[in-house]
Enzyme design. Structure first.
Site, mmCIF file in Angstrom:
data_model
loop_
_atom_site.group_PDB
_atom_site.id
_atom_site.type_symbol
_atom_site.label_atom_id
_atom_site.label_comp_id
_atom_site.label_asym_id
_atom_site.label_seq_id
_atom_site.Cartn_x
_atom_site.Cartn_y
_atom_site.Cartn_z
ATOM 1 C CG ASN A 221 -7.711 51.168 -69.665
ATOM 2 O OD1 ASN A 221 -7.260 50.058 -69.579
ATOM 3 N ND2 ASN A 221 -8.400 51.285 -70.773
ATOM 4 C CD1 TRP A 222 -2.560 51.475 -65.486
ATOM 5 C CD2 TRP A 222 -1.311 49.906 -65.007
ATOM 6 N NE1 TRP A 222 -1.826 51.816 -64.137
ATOM 7 C CE2 TRP A 222 -1.275 50.646 -63.746
ATOM 8 C CE3 TRP A 222 -0.727 48.332 -64.594
ATOM 9 C CZ2 TRP A 222 -0.632 50.216 -62.676
ATOM 10 C CZ3 TRP A 222 -0.014 48.287 -63.502
ATOM 11 C CH2 TRP A 222 0.064 49.108 -62.493
ATOM 12 N N GLY B 204 -6.577 59.117 -76.151
ATOM 13 C CA GLY B 204 -5.274 59.216 -76.729
ATOM 14 C C GLY B 204 -4.764 60.452 -76.732
ATOM 15 N N GLY C 53 -6.435 56.637 -69.261
ATOM 16 C CA GLY C 53 -5.571 55.825 -70.183
ATOM 17 C C GLY C 53 -4.156 56.343 -70.019
ATOM 18 C CD GLU D 97 -12.971 55.429 -72.169
ATOM 19 O OE1 GLU D 97 -11.976 55.852 -71.560
ATOM 20 O OE2 GLU D 97 -12.951 54.376 -72.879
ATOM 21 C CG HIS E 138 -11.885 50.418 -73.907
ATOM 22 N ND1 HIS E 138 -11.162 50.698 -75.015
ATOM 23 C CD2 HIS E 138 -11.582 51.461 -72.932
ATOM 24 C CE1 HIS E 138 -10.476 51.912 -74.588
ATOM 25 N NE2 HIS E 138 -10.672 52.296 -73.504
HETATM 26 P P1 PGA Z 1 -6.749 57.852 -72.921
HETATM 27 O O1 PGA Z 1 -7.612 56.655 -72.684
HETATM 28 O O2 PGA Z 1 -6.868 58.419 -71.335
HETATM 29 O O3 PGA Z 1 -5.316 57.575 -73.024
HETATM 30 O O4 PGA Z 1 -7.525 58.728 -73.786
HETATM 31 C C1 PGA Z 1 -8.803 56.368 -72.221
HETATM 32 C C2 PGA Z 1 -9.341 55.092 -72.332
HETATM 33 O O5 PGA Z 1 -9.135 54.672 -73.518
HETATM 34 O O6 PGA Z 1 -9.900 54.428 -71.227
#
Ligand code: PGA
Length: 252
Positions: free
Chosen positions: A10-11, A173, A233, A167, A97
């Site tokens: 997920n960019w 993040g 992410g 998630e 999301h």
């Molecule tokens: P992250 O994001 O890998 O940067 O924690 C994942 C997401 O929000 O899909």
């Protein structure tokens, strides 16, 4: 047969230019081609989708959109329909999301979007997860409510066409996932919740994990978290780190 792990990049709103997106995609594609036994999906910003998918002749990488309109067409300025996304050669669409929910997307929106994605014969990746975790297990109620809303218009026979991405928002993040053991417990809870509404076949539903998935923890999460994939992410926009993550995922 064990499902191939599904790794979704997920960019988010990165990178800034198509030129950079092409470079990142080329590196991702090369890394994906080196690793057997996993399915790799790239979710670029929608404006880059057709340019990337149109130039890609391989089969190792599939494409996803990061969001979709619940409507089929008409007066919806700024929105993209599932049919338009399909026409740009995406196979998956991320729905609900937490970053979209934070900007106002409701459970009712997620319900309609999930239906729109299924009607277009694409695979919805429905994101669920709590903002924070207390000691008394309220996070299970949050996840149950989100799942029941998202699946409200999904027929029993269709449930396995959906991918659920759990998630926990508090991990997104960061660099550290929740413990795989806790994910295992959550995966069981997700399947049980959907078996109750959609019957036994929901036991074979794909559940993936997102939130701080990295090259360091991917192997442990896939081995012990009872998940069939990862939604990645920030690590997915760092070509080297993502390549390392794919190697880890391919090694389990
Ligand atoms: P992250 O994001 O890998 O940067 O924690 C994942 C997401 O929000 O899909």
């Amino acid at each position: 047969m064990k499902k191939k792990p599904l790794v979704v990049a997920n960019w988010k709103m990165n990178p800034a230019t198509f030129r950079e997106a092409k470079k990142l995609f080329d590196a991702t594609k090369r890394a994906a081609e080196k690793v057997r036994g996993i399915s790799v999906v790239v979710a670029p910003p929608a404006i880059f989708l057709r340019g990337l998918s149109g130039a890609y002749k391989g089969k190792r990488v599939a494409f996803a959109a990061q969001d979709v309109s619940a409507d089929e067409g008409g007066a919806h300025t700024g929105e993209l329909s599932a049919a338009q996304i399909k026409d740009a050669r995406a196979k998956y669409i991320i729905v609900g999301h937490s970053e979209r929910r934070a900007s106002g997307e409701s459970d009712a929106d997620v319900r309609r979007k999930t239906r729109a994605v299924l009607d277009a014969k694409l695979t919805p990746i429905i994101c669920v997860g709590e903002r924070e975790r207390g000691a008394s297990g309220e996070h299970f109620d949050v996840v149950r409510r989100q799942l029941q809303a998202a699946f409200a218009d999904v027929a029993s026979g269709e449930a396995t066409r959906v991918v659920v991405a759990y998630e926990p928002i508090w991990a997104i993040g960061k660099e550290e996932t929740m413990p795989p053991r806790a994910m295992h417990e959550m995966a069981i809870f997700i399947r049980k919740t959907l078996v109750a509404t959609h019957g036994e076949s929901a036991m074979s539903l794909s559940v993936i994990y997102g939130g701080a998935a990295t090259e360091e923890n991917a192997g442990a999460m896939l081995s012990y978290g009872d998940v069939t994939g990862l939604l990645v992410g920030h690590v997915s926009i760092d070509a080297q780190r993502f390549a390392a993550l794919l190697r880890e995922a391919g090694n389990i």
